[in-house]
Write an enzyme that holds these catalytic residues in place. Structure first.
Site, short mmCIF file in Angstrom:
data_model
loop_
_atom_site.label_atom_id
_atom_site.label_comp_id
_atom_site.label_asym_id
_atom_site.label_seq_id
_atom_site.Cartn_x
_atom_site.Cartn_y
_atom_site.Cartn_z
N GLY A 15 0.83 -1.21 0.00
CA GLY A 15 0.00 0.00 0.00
C GLY A 15 0.86 1.25 0.00
N ARG A 41 -2.26 0.62 -7.68
CA ARG A 41 -2.11 1.72 -8.65
C ARG A 41 -0.63 1.86 -9.06
NH1 ARG A 41 -5.37 6.07 -5.19
NH2 ARG A 41 -4.41 4.78 -3.58
N SER A 146 -4.45 -0.15 14.28
CA SER A 146 -5.25 1.07 14.46
C SER A 146 -5.70 1.15 15.91
CB SER A 146 -6.48 1.03 13.56
OG SER A 146 -7.37 2.08 13.88
N TYR A 159 -14.67 -2.74 10.59
CA TYR A 159 -13.30 -2.21 10.50
C TYR A 159 -12.57 -2.49 11.81
CZ TYR A 159 -9.33 0.93 10.07
OH TYR A 159 -8.05 1.43 10.03
N GLY A 190 -4.01 6.65 15.60
CA GLY A 190 -5.34 7.26 15.68
C GLY A 190 -5.61 7.94 14.35
N THR A 194 -5.03 11.14 5.39
CA THR A 194 -4.54 10.46 4.17
C THR A 194 -5.75 10.34 3.24
OG1 THR A 194 -5.15 8.31 5.08
CG2 THR A 194 -2.91 9.06 5.56
N1 NAP Z 1 -5.75 7.22 8.15
C1 NAP Z 1 -6.07 6.83 9.36
O1 NAP Z 1 -6.69 7.58 10.14
C2 NAP Z 1 -5.64 5.46 9.86
C3 NAP Z 1 -5.69 5.20 11.23
C4 NAP Z 1 -5.31 3.96 11.70
C5 NAP Z 1 -4.87 2.99 10.83
N2 NAP Z 1 -4.82 3.25 9.49
C6 NAP Z 1 -4.35 2.18 8.60
O2 NAP Z 1 -3.24 2.64 7.87
C7 NAP Z 1 -3.11 1.86 6.68
C8 NAP Z 1 -2.85 2.80 5.51
O3 NAP Z 1 -3.99 3.64 5.32
P1 NAP Z 1 -3.87 5.18 4.92
O4 NAP Z 1 -4.47 5.96 6.02
O5 NAP Z 1 -2.49 5.50 4.48
O6 NAP Z 1 -4.94 5.21 3.71
P2 NAP Z 1 -4.73 5.45 2.14
O7 NAP Z 1 -4.10 6.77 1.90
O8 NAP Z 1 -6.07 5.17 1.54
O9 NAP Z 1 -3.70 4.31 1.72
C9 NAP Z 1 -4.07 2.95 1.67
C10 NAP Z 1 -3.07 2.19 0.83
O10 NAP Z 1 -3.43 0.80 0.84
C11 NAP Z 1 -3.39 0.34 -0.50
N3 NAP Z 1 -4.32 -0.77 -0.68
C12 NAP Z 1 -5.64 -0.80 -0.40
N4 NAP Z 1 -6.15 -1.99 -0.76
C13 NAP Z 1 -5.12 -2.72 -1.28
C14 NAP Z 1 -5.01 -4.01 -1.85
N5 NAP Z 1 -6.07 -4.82 -1.94
N6 NAP Z 1 -3.80 -4.44 -2.28
C15 NAP Z 1 -2.73 -3.64 -2.20
N7 NAP Z 1 -2.77 -2.39 -1.68
C16 NAP Z 1 -3.95 -1.95 -1.25
C17 NAP Z 1 -3.74 1.55 -1.36
O11 NAP Z 1 -3.16 1.41 -2.66
P3 NAP Z 1 -3.94 1.06 -4.00
O12 NAP Z 1 -5.32 1.65 -3.88
O13 NAP Z 1 -3.09 1.71 -5.06
O14 NAP Z 1 -3.91 -0.42 -4.05
C18 NAP Z 1 -3.02 2.66 -0.60
O15 NAP Z 1 -1.69 2.75 -1.02
C19 NAP Z 1 -4.39 1.03 6.57
O16 NAP Z 1 -4.10 -0.29 6.99
C20 NAP Z 1 -5.34 1.72 7.54
O17 NAP Z 1 -6.31 0.84 8.05
C21 NAP Z 1 -5.18 4.48 8.98
#
Ligand code: NAP
Length: 260
Positions: A15, A41, A146, A159, A190, A194
């Site tokens: 990701g 992507r 998370s 989730y 938290g 993004t």
């Molecule tokens: N943002 C928050 O508040 C938050 C808080 C706690 C935990 N998290 C965790 O942090 C992680 C990253 O999230 P983010 O906040 O950085 O969101 P994001 O900007 O939407 O990034 C998510 C990434 O995961 C990739 N992804 C999604 N589905 C995928 C798949 N099936 N195969 C390969 N890659 C995949 C996406 O790439 P493609 O779409 O190009 O595949 C993207 O690069 C996640 O596990 C999320 O649950 C986020």
């Protein structure tokens, strides 16, 4: 803070095309780590890789891999093994939230996406790589969990269940690699600004923006700093779990927003 130990190490980030994963790629590149970047992507990965190669002089390979596709994951890992480029560090970051609905109104398609990506995707990648790390006598898996894995919030049902599973798996993998030098860690953020909320709300930018109004959320780079810290510690030090939140947020319920 800089970590000499990360220089020349190879780091696989799943990701890596956005958010925390992209920030981790940039952070490890700044430490002189070589990178393997996966996401769906490919164009985004290619432009990030070109930029990092140019500015950091590191080796970067990219691969379009959907972590839900076990055969694709196994094939990509086999390619790494054949090229003798098994990563020293795996950041299991690929993940998402889909929807924010009452359970009784929830869409099972959303549940499948979250379960298949956040749990089974992490399992697919870890299962393929961990034996190679054990065989090399070297490796570190860092799961992005998370705060939702520690405390469930209303409408967070599935989730939160997936991130609770990540927490259980971090614990379980740690137990199962006892006696090997491989480390297993979790970094649990938290609220991070993004593309997470845009994805959760199916592209609704206005609704996504509201999530972060009135306070300063974490950026992906704040989380990447913690991931680099966890990875950069000496090999006899194993961080099991770090919870990192914006100062304005104290738990999943207590968030101080400035109002005008
Ligand atoms: N943002 C928050 O508040 C938050 C808080 C706690 C935990 N998290 C965790 O942090 C992680 C990253 O999230 P983010 O906040 O950085 O969101 P994001 O900007 O939407 O990034 C998510 C990434 O995961 C990739 N992804 C999604 N589905 C995928 C798949 N099936 N195969 C390969 N890659 C995949 C996406 O790439 P493609 O779409 O190009 O595949 C993207 O690069 C996640 O596990 C999320 O649950 C986020």
């Amino acid at each position: 803070m800089s970590f000499e130990r990360l220089n020349g190490r190879r780091v696989l980030v799943t990701g890596a095309s956005s958010g925390i994963g992209e920030a981790c790629a940039r952070r490890f590149a700044a430490e002189g780590s070589h990178l393997v970047l996966w996401a769906r992507r490919g164009e985004r990965l290619a432009s990030l890789a070109a930029e990092l190669r140019q500015h950091s002089g590191i080796a970067v390979t990219t691969e379009v891999v959907d972590v839900r596709d076990r055969a694709a994951v196994n094939a990509a890992v086999a390619t790494l093994a054949a090229a003798d480029t098994v990563p020293d560090v795996l950041v299991n970051n690929a993940g998402l939230a889909a929807g924010l609905d009452l359970f009784q109104e929830g869409d099972p398609t959303d549940w499948d996406r979250m379960i298949d990506t956040n749990i089974k995707g992490l399992l697919n990648v870890s299962r393929a790589l961990l034996p190679l790390m054990i065989a090399r006598g070297r490796g570190h898996i860092i799961n992005i969990g998370s705060t939702a894995g520690h405390m469930t919030y209303p409408r967070g049902n599935v989730y939160a269940a997936t991130k609770s599973a990540v927490r259980a798996l971090t614990e379980g993998l740690n137990l199962d690699v006892a006696g090997t030098p491989v480390r297993i860690s979790s970094v649990d953020p938290g609220m991070v600004e993004t593309e997470f909320s845009k994805v959760r709300f199916a592209g609704d930018e206005a609704r996504a923006k509201q999530v972060y109004e009135g306070f300063r959320p974490l950026g992906g780079d704040d989380v990447a700093d913690v991931v680099a810290y966890v990875a950069g510690l000496p090999e006899h030090v194993n961080i099991l779990d770090v919870v990192v939140m914006p100062t304005a947020q104290r738990n999943v319920y207590v968030l101080h927003r400035q109002t005008n």
